[in-house]
Design a protein around this motif. Sequence first.
Motif, PDB file in Angstrom:
ATOM      1  N   GLN A 188      97.430  13.168  46.386  1.00  0.00           N
ATOM      2  CA  GLN A 188      96.575  13.103  45.206  1.00  0.00           C
ATOM      3  C   GLN A 188      97.377  13.322  43.931  1.00  0.00           C
ATOM      4  OE1 GLN A 188      93.215  12.207  45.096  1.00  0.00           O
ATOM      5  NE2 GLN A 188      93.849  12.028  42.950  1.00  0.00           N
ATOM      6  N   ALA A 189      98.351  14.227  43.987  1.00  0.00           N
ATOM      7  CA  ALA A 189      99.186  14.474  42.808  1.00  0.00           C
ATOM      8  C   ALA A 189      99.968  13.217  42.428  1.00  0.00           C
ATOM      9  CB  ALA A 189     100.141  15.632  43.079  1.00  0.00           C
ATOM     10  N   LEU A 190     100.480  12.504  43.432  1.00  0.00           N
ATOM     11  CA  LEU A 190     101.203  11.260  43.151  1.00  0.00           C
ATOM     12  C   LEU A 190     100.259  10.189  42.618  1.00  0.00           C
ATOM     13  CD1 LEU A 190     103.532  11.208  46.278  1.00  0.00           C
ATOM     14  CD2 LEU A 190     104.281  11.428  43.894  1.00  0.00           C
ATOM     15  N   ALA A 191      99.046  10.133  43.163  1.00  0.00           N
ATOM     16  CA  ALA A 191      98.057   9.178  42.657  1.00  0.00           C
ATOM     17  C   ALA A 191      97.735   9.467  41.194  1.00  0.00           C
ATOM     18  CB  ALA A 191      96.788   9.238  43.507  1.00  0.00           C
ATOM     19  N   ASP A 192      97.662  10.749  40.849  1.00  0.00           N
ATOM     20  CA  ASP A 192      97.407  11.124  39.454  1.00  0.00           C
ATOM     21  C   ASP A 192      98.573  10.709  38.555  1.00  0.00           C
ATOM     22  OD1 ASP A 192      95.012  12.210  40.253  1.00  0.00           O
ATOM     23  OD2 ASP A 192      95.763  14.278  40.343  1.00  0.00           O
ATOM     24  N   GLU A 193      99.802  10.822  39.066  1.00  0.00           N
ATOM     25  CA  GLU A 193     100.967  10.392  38.282  1.00  0.00           C
ATOM     26  C   GLU A 193     100.927   8.889  38.031  1.00  0.00           C
ATOM     27  OE1 GLU A 193     104.938  11.704  39.251  1.00  0.00           O
ATOM     28  OE2 GLU A 193     104.127  13.379  40.422  1.00  0.00           O
ATOM     29  N   VAL A 194     100.530   8.135  39.047  1.00  0.00           N
ATOM     30  CA  VAL A 194     100.426   6.678  38.881  1.00  0.00           C
ATOM     31  C   VAL A 194      99.397   6.354  37.804  1.00  0.00           C
ATOM     32  CG1 VAL A 194      99.735   4.525  40.006  1.00  0.00           C
ATOM     33  CG2 VAL A 194     101.168   6.172  41.238  1.00  0.00           C
ATOM     34  N   ALA A 195      98.241   7.009  37.883  1.00  0.00           N
ATOM     35  CA  ALA A 195      97.190   6.766  36.889  1.00  0.00           C
ATOM     36  C   ALA A 195      97.665   7.141  35.485  1.00  0.00           C
ATOM     37  CB  ALA A 195      95.940   7.560  37.262  1.00  0.00           C
ATOM     38  N   ALA A 196      98.369   8.264  35.380  1.00  0.00           N
ATOM     39  CA  ALA A 196      98.861   8.699  34.066  1.00  0.00           C
ATOM     40  C   ALA A 196      99.863   7.700  33.499  1.00  0.00           C
ATOM     41  CB  ALA A 196      99.495  10.084  34.193  1.00  0.00           C
ATOM     42  N   ALA A 197     100.686   7.119  34.362  1.00  0.00           N
ATOM     43  CA  ALA A 197     101.683   6.149  33.894  1.00  0.00           C
ATOM     44  C   ALA A 197     101.020   4.896  33.333  1.00  0.00           C
ATOM     45  CB  ALA A 197     102.624   5.787  35.036  1.00  0.00           C
ATOM     46  N   PHE A 198      99.866   4.530  33.873  1.00  0.00           N
ATOM     47  CA  PHE A 198      99.150   3.352  33.376  1.00  0.00           C
ATOM     48  C   PHE A 198      98.191   3.702  32.237  1.00  0.00           C
ATOM     49  CE2 PHE A 198     100.064   1.550  37.701  1.00  0.00           C
ATOM     50  CZ  PHE A 198     100.798   0.457  37.259  1.00  0.00           C
ATOM     51  N   GLY A 199      97.852   4.982  32.131  1.00  0.00           N
ATOM     52  CA  GLY A 199      96.930   5.400  31.084  1.00  0.00           C
ATOM     53  C   GLY A 199      95.473   5.251  31.454  1.00  0.00           C
ATOM     54  N   HIS A 200      95.200   4.956  32.720  1.00  0.00           N
ATOM     55  CA  HIS A 200      93.815   4.855  33.196  1.00  0.00           C
ATOM     56  C   HIS A 200      93.817   4.975  34.717  1.00  0.00           C
ATOM     57  CE1 HIS A 200      94.533   0.700  34.590  1.00  0.00           C
ATOM     58  NE2 HIS A 200      95.226   0.556  33.460  1.00  0.00           N
ATOM     59  N   GLN A 201      92.644   5.193  35.280  1.00  0.00           N
ATOM     60  CA  GLN A 201      92.540   5.371  36.724  1.00  0.00           C
ATOM     61  C   GLN A 201      92.897   4.086  37.473  1.00  0.00           C
ATOM     62  OE1 GLN A 201      91.996   8.031  38.724  1.00  0.00           O
ATOM     63  NE2 GLN A 201      92.191   9.249  36.845  1.00  0.00           N
ATOM     64  N   VAL A 202      93.741   4.230  38.472  1.00  0.00           N
ATOM     65  CA  VAL A 202      94.134   3.115  39.338  1.00  0.00           C
ATOM     66  C   VAL A 202      94.185   3.650  40.767  1.00  0.00           C
ATOM     67  CG1 VAL A 202      95.923   1.440  39.931  1.00  0.00           C
ATOM     68  CG2 VAL A 202      95.513   2.026  37.535  1.00  0.00           C
ATOM     69  N   LYS A 230     110.655  -2.122  43.464  1.00  0.00           N
ATOM     70  CA  LYS A 230     111.945  -1.532  43.093  1.00  0.00           C
ATOM     71  C   LYS A 230     112.666  -2.332  42.009  1.00  0.00           C
ATOM     72  CE  LYS A 230     112.700   0.777  47.531  1.00  0.00           C
ATOM     73  NZ  LYS A 230     113.451   0.794  48.811  1.00  0.00           N
ATOM     74  N   ARG A 231     112.247  -3.566  41.784  1.00  0.00           N
ATOM     75  CA  ARG A 231     112.872  -4.391  40.742  1.00  0.00           C
ATOM     76  C   ARG A 231     112.167  -4.243  39.397  1.00  0.00           C
ATOM     77  NH1 ARG A 231     113.296 -10.257  43.552  1.00  0.00           N
ATOM     78  NH2 ARG A 231     111.026 -10.036  43.331  1.00  0.00           N
ATOM     79  N   VAL A 232     111.101  -3.426  39.380  1.00  0.00           N
ATOM     80  CA  VAL A 232     110.284  -3.291  38.168  1.00  0.00           C
ATOM     81  C   VAL A 232     110.666  -2.028  37.406  1.00  0.00           C
ATOM     82  CG1 VAL A 232     107.933  -2.953  37.312  1.00  0.00           C
ATOM     83  CG2 VAL A 232     108.370  -4.576  39.173  1.00  0.00           C
ATOM     84  N   ASP A 233     110.797  -2.154  36.104  1.00  0.00           N
ATOM     85  CA  ASP A 233     111.080  -1.003  35.243  1.00  0.00           C
ATOM     86  C   ASP A 233     109.772  -0.549  34.599  1.00  0.00           C
ATOM     87  OD1 ASP A 233     112.181   0.942  33.678  1.00  0.00           O
ATOM     88  OD2 ASP A 233     113.040  -0.436  32.186  1.00  0.00           O
ATOM     89  N   HIS A 234     109.134   0.422  35.247  1.00  0.00           N
ATOM     90  CA  HIS A 234     107.868   0.951  34.732  1.00  0.00           C
ATOM     91  C   HIS A 234     107.715   2.371  35.277  1.00  0.00           C
ATOM     92  CE1 HIS A 234     103.533   1.578  34.183  1.00  0.00           C
ATOM     93  NE2 HIS A 234     103.594   0.626  33.257  1.00  0.00           N
ATOM     94  N   PRO A 235     107.194   3.304  34.484  1.00  0.00           N
ATOM     95  CA  PRO A 235     107.092   4.703  34.939  1.00  0.00           C
ATOM     96  C   PRO A 235     106.162   4.917  36.135  1.00  0.00           C
ATOM     97  CG  PRO A 235     105.996   4.387  32.811  1.00  0.00           C
ATOM     98  CD  PRO A 235     106.791   3.150  33.068  1.00  0.00           C
ATOM     99  N   ALA A 236     105.325   3.937  36.450  1.00  0.00           N
ATOM    100  CA  ALA A 236     104.432   4.098  37.603  1.00  0.00           C
ATOM    101  C   ALA A 236     105.141   3.824  38.922  1.00  0.00           C
ATOM    102  CB  ALA A 236     103.229   3.161  37.473  1.00  0.00           C
TER     103      ALA A 236
END
Length: 274
Positions: A188-202, A230-236
């Motif tokens: 869940q903590a990792l899921a929250d990090e993903v959502a935070a990186a996008f700025g909305h729930q995912v 792995k080829r993508v440069d994005h904080p998520a």
Amino acid sequence: MYVVVAGETVLPVGGTPRRPADLAEAVRELEAAERPRWVWADARETYAPLLERGVRVARCHDVALTEGLLLAHEGRHGEPRSARAAHARLRGLPVPEEQPSAPGTLFAPEPPAAEAVAEVLADQLRRIAALPEPGRFRLLVAAESAGALVAAEMSHEGMPWRRDVHDALLTELLGPRPVHGMRPAKLQALADEVAAAFGHQVNPDSVQQLVKAFKGAGVALKTTRSWELKRVDHPAVKPLLAYKELARLFSAHGWAWADQWVRSGRFRPEYVVG
């Protein structure tokens, strides 16, 4: 040879069927006295209950596995191979679809009558005798049927499994066991990090949502497979890759997996023959 139908009947091939009060004891006594080749529709449904009673046999003829071999040789691989299906073909009746036959399967079909299994056996022996090299095919049938015995015995015996060690490893990697339907804390903590990186729930388990979220961030993805991420440069990406790895562990070898396959300190998988 004796035909055995799970739970009720012993039929000497060519003889009169009898329904002993205790099938397991009857098989135990005949095995000790005669060491026959037992005939049953499917070892998974017949041999497993005998093993639970401490009864082991040396040889068998598994009708379903043999039918599968014969159908494949006849160029009909994939047709239903159960004793019930084989008997229907023999009688010119509609052939039932293949159904699960492992013990305890919900809505599993009733086992076929011993007389029906004996008819199928006779037909199989005729078909084998008509082959160009029947001796080699009989050896294949014996080996396949022996494999069914081994598979049932391996499932019955299982392998030593420390449930407490497994639980400790899962807790270390995922966090405490969650309530049903919830993610473990670290997932869940990792899921929250993903959502935070996008700025909305995912939902990190949803390919559609992830592709849409990356598209909104200016990244076009065809899939969310790790090699492409792995080829993508994005904080998520970093928390998402970590999430995917732990999610596989949780789904494939987590607590629910252990509940299903580990009993009495033993890992008891189902080995599939044929």
